[in-house]
Design an enzyme around this catalytic site. Structure first.
Site, PDB file in Angstrom:
ATOM      1  N   ARG A 262       0.844  -1.188   0.000  1.00 22.28           N
ATOM      2  CA  ARG A 262       0.000   0.000   0.000  1.00 22.28           C
ATOM      3  C   ARG A 262       0.883   1.243   0.000  1.00 22.28           C
ATOM      4  O   ARG A 262       1.849   1.332   0.760  1.00 22.28           O
ATOM      5  CB  ARG A 262      -0.922   0.023   1.217  1.00 22.28           C
ATOM      6  CG  ARG A 262      -1.980  -1.078   1.179  1.00 22.28           C
ATOM      7  CD  ARG A 262      -2.923  -1.004   2.356  1.00 22.28           C
ATOM      8  NE  ARG A 262      -3.813  -2.162   2.380  1.00 22.28           N
ATOM      9  CZ  ARG A 262      -4.631  -2.459   3.384  1.00 22.28           C
ATOM     10  NH1 ARG A 262      -4.678  -1.675   4.437  1.00 22.28           N
ATOM     11  NH2 ARG A 262      -5.406  -3.532   3.339  1.00 22.28           N
ATOM     12  N   ARG A 277       2.831   0.939  10.425  1.00 24.07           N
ATOM     13  CA  ARG A 277       2.250   1.303   9.139  1.00 24.07           C
ATOM     14  C   ARG A 277       3.351   1.253   8.083  1.00 24.07           C
ATOM     15  O   ARG A 277       4.209   2.139   8.014  1.00 24.07           O
ATOM     16  CB  ARG A 277       1.624   2.693   9.206  1.00 24.07           C
ATOM     17  CG  ARG A 277       0.743   3.028   8.001  1.00 24.07           C
ATOM     18  CD  ARG A 277       0.138   4.419   8.134  1.00 24.07           C
ATOM     19  NE  ARG A 277      -0.770   4.508   9.260  1.00 24.07           N
ATOM     20  CZ  ARG A 277      -2.051   4.164   9.217  1.00 24.07           C
ATOM     21  NH1 ARG A 277      -2.579   3.693   8.102  1.00 24.07           N
ATOM     22  NH2 ARG A 277      -2.826   4.283  10.283  1.00 24.07           N
ATOM     23  N   GLU A 349      -5.832  -0.918  15.765  1.00 27.11           N
ATOM     24  CA  GLU A 349      -6.472  -1.859  14.845  1.00 27.11           C
ATOM     25  C   GLU A 349      -5.511  -2.958  14.400  1.00 27.11           C
ATOM     26  O   GLU A 349      -4.365  -2.700  14.023  1.00 27.11           O
ATOM     27  CB  GLU A 349      -6.984  -1.109  13.610  1.00 27.11           C
ATOM     28  CG  GLU A 349      -7.623  -2.018  12.564  1.00 27.11           C
ATOM     29  CD  GLU A 349      -7.702  -1.377  11.193  1.00 27.11           C
ATOM     30  OE1 GLU A 349      -7.789  -2.133  10.202  1.00 27.11           O
ATOM     31  OE2 GLU A 349      -7.653  -0.135  11.099  1.00 27.11           O
ATOM     32  N   SER A 352      -9.887  -5.861  10.424  1.00 30.19           N
ATOM     33  CA  SER A 352     -11.208  -5.353  10.055  1.00 30.19           C
ATOM     34  C   SER A 352     -11.965  -6.486   9.391  1.00 30.19           C
ATOM     35  O   SER A 352     -11.427  -7.135   8.491  1.00 30.19           O
ATOM     36  CB  SER A 352     -11.101  -4.173   9.075  1.00 30.19           C
ATOM     37  OG  SER A 352     -10.635  -3.012   9.724  1.00 30.19           O
ATOM     38  N   ARG A 391       1.470  -6.377  12.673  1.00 24.65           N
ATOM     39  CA  ARG A 391       0.845  -5.761  13.845  1.00 24.65           C
ATOM     40  C   ARG A 391       0.677  -6.769  14.975  1.00 24.65           C
ATOM     41  O   ARG A 391       0.737  -6.414  16.160  1.00 24.65           O
ATOM     42  CB  ARG A 391      -0.491  -5.130  13.458  1.00 24.65           C
ATOM     43  CG  ARG A 391      -0.326  -3.924  12.547  1.00 24.65           C
ATOM     44  CD  ARG A 391      -1.580  -3.098  12.407  1.00 24.65           C
ATOM     45  NE  ARG A 391      -1.310  -1.885  11.636  1.00 24.65           N
ATOM     46  CZ  ARG A 391      -2.104  -0.829  11.572  1.00 24.65           C
ATOM     47  NH1 ARG A 391      -3.247  -0.825  12.252  1.00 24.65           N
ATOM     48  NH2 ARG A 391      -1.774   0.225  10.846  1.00 24.65           N
TER      49      ARG A 391
END
Length: 430
Positions: A262, A277, A349, A352, A391
């Site tokens: 990403r 990130r 987070e 999801s 993560r």
């Protein structure tokens, strides 16, 4: 993708659902283009009927030797042919315009999704686990003595730029162990089929899973026009693209461990420290393809699968349902699972889990044949992280940290680490 027929039938409901997301009404613009498109189609059909009639009359005029009428009608046939072609082309252009407009409109939220403008309005559903109490000030993952030498951001930056990391030694092994543990759990306990998908996909796959056209800048594209996947949701969901499958084939449940890429175009300046990130990361993804009647139940099932990974690892977490203003573009309902990170003194987070309803299925024309022999219907698709490996590594390291900088590791990882259960201060497994 939205159904223009449903918008025609109830434009007010469509606009009301968009307003819950904070978006302006769009039904009038859509219906104006749709009406113009349909008018062109109708006119083209009438012109085509006139053309066919004139073509028959040409033959009759020739048979009776009426040369003047023959020439007039032959010219009329030519004119009608050109008129039909022009109208069909205009209708095609309007259809493409309408499709593009519909493709840029987000999914409509489910009725039970809480309204809100940002993440501050998300609603907590539950918490699990006790937040650890330390007799010392807990550190972030990259500050731990046992980790620092094996989590090299400087060398990665020399190779690739910012937001990349070079893992080595025991930390790299723990990272790999986490992915293996997740995959095995989903395969052996959660009834999913493992897939090893491509990480390069065509436009069609990105479009079908709602990543194009609106979010191209968030992904990487090669010089040949292929896309590096932002998540293996893309290839896993696209497995059923263009198919009409038997109802008995549902549900299909897939899992994959893959590299993800990403550009993070919309998150400049956020989480620049550590590996929270990154531009390149690994994730174990879950995707389900279901009957519309069972998709909500399937979402709860997938949520439990993801939560179960954290529970097995002993990582405290909380689960929230995202409000209308914080949901992703393609979701009609999303639950976020947030792992406790002691170094940040916050929940962050880590997964999801979303249901898209038939939003993606319409874009990629994925249907099923009802067992009762009825008309084919669109499937429902769901996706969720099960979990983000990097993560999860952060959460395991920070929650297991000791005052001397070593880390006590979850017991469930021992079989993947040669029976070792601790990351020592010198960076070795013991």
């Amino acid at each position: 993708m939205h159904d223009i027929r449903a918008i025609r039938e109830n434009p007010a409901a469509f606009d009301a659902a968009l307003s819950r997301r904070g978006d302006a009404p769009m039904s009038s613009d859509l219906l104006a283009v749709d009406a113009e498109r349909r008018a062109k189609i109708t006119a083209a059909e009438q012109a085509q009927a006139d053309q066919k009639k004139a073509a028959k009359d040409v033959g009759a005029a020739k048979a009776r030797g009426d040369d003047a009428e023959f020439e007039r009608l032959r010219a009329l046939v030519g004119d009608k042919k050109n008129e039909v072609a022009a109208m069909q082309n205009e209708a095609k252009e309007l259809d493409a315009k309408l499709t593009d407009m519909l493709a840029r409109i987000p999914n409509l939220p489910a009725e039970d999704v809480p309204e809100g403008a940002s993440e501050d309005d998300n609603v907590e559903v539950r918490r699990w686990g006790d937040v650890p109490e330390f007799s010392f000030a807990p550190k972030e993952h990259y500050e731990l003595a046992s980790v620092a030498a094996s989590m090299d951001f400087e060398t990665a930056a020399k190779m690739s730029g910012s937001r990349f990391v070079l893992l080595s030694g025991a930390v790299a092994r723990i990272h790999r162990a986490l992915a293996q543990f997740m995959l095995n759990t989903h395969i052996n306990d959660n009834g999913m089929t493992e897939v090893n998908p491509p990480v390069l996909v065509r436009d069609e796959a990105m479009y079908g899973t709602d990543k194009l056209p609106k979010f191209g800048e968030d992904s990487y594209q090669t010089s040949e026009g292929m896309w590096l996947i932002p998540t293996s949701e893309v290839p896993l969901t696209y497995i059923v693209a263009g198919h009409t499958i038997d109802e008995s084939y549902l549900p299909r449940r897939y899992t994959a461990h893959s590299l993800c890429f990403r550009s993070e175009a919309g998150s400049a300046g956020r989480d620049t420290s550590g590996m929270l990130r990154q531009h390149q990361f690994e994730k174990v993804e879950m995707v389900a393809v279901t009957h519309p009647d069972t998709s909500d139940e399937e979402q709860q099932r997938m949520l439990k699968c993801a939560e179960g990974i954290l529970e097995a690892l002993g990582v405290p977490y909380r689960t929230v349902v995202l409000c209308t203003g914080d949901m992703g573009f393609g979701a009609r309902r999303t639950f976020d699972i947030e792992a406790w990170l002691p170094g940040q003194n916050a929940y962050r987070e880590i997964s999801s889990v979303s249901t898209t309803g038939d939003f993606q299925a319409r874009r990629m024309n994925a249907r099923f044949k009802p067992a009762d022999g009825g008309k084919p219907e669109y499937v429902h698709t769901l996706n969720g992280s099960g979990l983000a490996v990097g993560r999860c590594l952060i959460a395991v390291l920070e929650n297991g940290q000791q005052e001397d900088g070593s880390v006590t590791l979850p017991e469930v990882l021992a079989p993947y680490l040669g029976g070792k259960t601790k990351l020592s201060v010198d960076g070795t497994l013991v």
